[in-house]
Design an enzyme around this catalytic site. Structure first.
Site, PDB file in Angstrom:
ATOM      1  N   ASP A  76       0.833  -1.208   0.000  1.00 58.18           N
ATOM      2  CA  ASP A  76       0.000   0.000   0.000  1.00 58.18           C
ATOM      3  C   ASP A  76       0.867   1.258   0.000  1.00 58.18           C
ATOM      4  O   ASP A  76       2.033   1.232   0.395  1.00 58.18           O
ATOM      5  CB  ASP A  76      -0.979   0.013   1.184  1.00 58.18           C
ATOM      6  CG  ASP A  76      -0.322  -0.111   2.552  1.00 58.18           C
ATOM      7  OD1 ASP A  76       0.670  -0.856   2.680  1.00 58.18           O
ATOM      8  OD2 ASP A  76      -0.776   0.568   3.497  1.00 58.18           O
ATOM      9  N   GLU A 138      -0.013  -1.290   5.729  1.00 61.86           N
ATOM     10  CA  GLU A 138       1.124  -0.850   6.545  1.00 61.86           C
ATOM     11  C   GLU A 138       0.989   0.614   6.887  1.00 61.86           C
ATOM     12  O   GLU A 138       1.253   1.044   8.005  1.00 61.86           O
ATOM     13  CB  GLU A 138       2.437  -1.099   5.795  1.00 61.86           C
ATOM     14  CG  GLU A 138       3.679  -0.971   6.673  1.00 61.86           C
ATOM     15  CD  GLU A 138       4.225   0.458   6.792  1.00 61.86           C
ATOM     16  OE1 GLU A 138       5.091   0.684   7.643  1.00 61.86           O
ATOM     17  OE2 GLU A 138       3.771   1.352   6.047  1.00 61.86           O
TER      18      GLU A 138
END
Ligand SMILES: [Zn+2]
Length: 388
Positions: A76, A138
């Site tokens: 991400d 994350e």
């Protein structure tokens, strides 16, 4: 025969997927799965527990034995909204020795190198296995790492050393603070402020908790730091309130006050201890409120928890990275990573990845070509080491 893509070609592909944390990462995961499978590498998905639009992926190359080196990256990226980009953030644009694009630095550059190395390792003659672990979420609190690690441990022979490729200019980073965030909602009782002794002003009681944060910072700062804490800047646990809202009007005791309170915890102190201390203070303030109006209360919502990375004593992962990079400088960082989760899961863990954290999350984020090449060389050296 399937084409073996260069690290750069893989990077171009990864950046083209707009995998902002609040959106799906499945097109990227589909592509990686397909690419690995085209080379005969089996990969495994760990779907998000509640969000069907997200999945993590892990894979193994080399002998099916324990002791792999694990390359860990997140898929991400942070949003680009409101940022003045000079180029299309989802396309890698090379200019003046820099690769521009969202995630080039944090951390699709490393992801590309990890995928490349896995394929090279698959075709090479590895004596010791290599694994990759690509997570989601994350950037919104490292929440994807723990379930991913659990899932890997069930399916693959357990690895022993993890390299988390967050940008470190290819230096070895052995520690970072842990993070714990709370959403605090103080619910008071509204009366006209002329009768404030009969009401409960949520803002004014919330201020007591914020003042507690100030007291903790002063107390922590005054302590002599431990050896581990002493390596950090600042060398103590900090408590921070970054946003607040509440109240209706000047002359009404505030019904609601909401704020975010975050801890950054030196890795030899625990979040359990800090949470317990904070909750005790919350209970004390709540009791004062309820002595005035019994139904007033304080609700706490744990927002995120990122375990700290504790520098290891003679850690295997650190030794490996130092051997390969020749970097012997002691280094800890102020940002959180998934490293603490791997360490907690029984892996020796170090952070080492291309790029400068200063570029992460910025408009016109970039990774220098030189850093990407240094990362590629690192992977070549790692593969040589794993081939014995
Ligand atoms: Zn990152």
């Amino acid at each position: 025969m399937t084409e073996r893509l260069s690290p750069r070609a893989i990077l171009d592909k990864l950046v083209s997927f707009p995998t902002v944390s609040h959106d799906t990462n499945l097109p990227l995961i589909d592509w990686v799965e397909g690419y690995l499978s085209s080379h005969g590498i089996e990969s495994f998905r760990h779907p998000h527990e509640t969000d069907p639009a997200k999945a993590a992926l892990f894979a193994h190359a080399g002998p099916k034995v324990e002791g792999a080196v694990v390359l860990s990256g997140h898929t991400d990226v942070v949003p680009v909204e409101g940022q003045p980009w000079s180029t299309d953030p989802y396309e890698v644009v090379e200019k003046d020795g820099k690769l521009y694009g969202r995630g080039t630095c944090d951390m699709k550059g490393f992801d590309a190198l990890a995928i490349w190395a896995l394929v090279e390792g698959h075709y090479g003659d590895l004596k010791r296995p290599l694994q990759i672990a690509l997570s989601y979420d994350e950037e919104i609190g490292c929440t994807g790492a723990a379930p991913l690690i659990e899932s890997m441990d069930k399916v693959l022979p357990k690895g022993s050393a993890t390299i988390v490729g967050e940008p470190s200019m290819m230096g070895a980073v052995t520690g970072h603070k842990g993070g714990q965030g709370f959403d605090v909602h103080v619910r008071g009782f509204e009366v006209h402020s002329s009768l404030m002794h009969t009401g409960v002003n949520a803002i004014m009681y919330g201020a007591k908790l914020i003042e507690w944060a100030n007291e903790m910072n002063a107390e922590n700062q005054a302590k002599t730091p431990s050896d581990i804490a002493g390596t950090f800047e600042p060398p103590w646990t900090t408590v921070h309130v970054g946003m607040i809202e509440g109240g209706t009007a000047h002359n009404i005791t505030a019904l609601d006050c909401r704020f975010g309170l975050d801890f950054r915890i030196v890795p030899d102190e625990t979040r359990e201890a800090w949470s317990a201390r904070f909750k005790a203070k919350v209970a004390e303030v709540e009791a004062e409120m309820q002595a005035v109006v019994p139904e007033s209360h304080i609700a706490l919502n744990e927002q995120f928890y990122v375990p700290g990375l504790l520098p290891e004593d003679a850690g295997e992962a650190e030794a490996l990275v130092r051997r390969l990079t020749g970097d012997n400088a002691p280094r800890v960082v102020s940002y959180g990573t998934e490293g603490g989760h791997f360490q907690g899961g029984g892996y020796s863990t170090v952070i080492c990845g291309p790029g400068d954290i200063a570029q992460a999350h910025q408009p016109d984020e970039f990774l220098t070509v030189a850093q990407f090449e240094a990362g590629t060389q690192f992977m070549r050296d790692l593969l040589a080491e794993l081939a014995g």
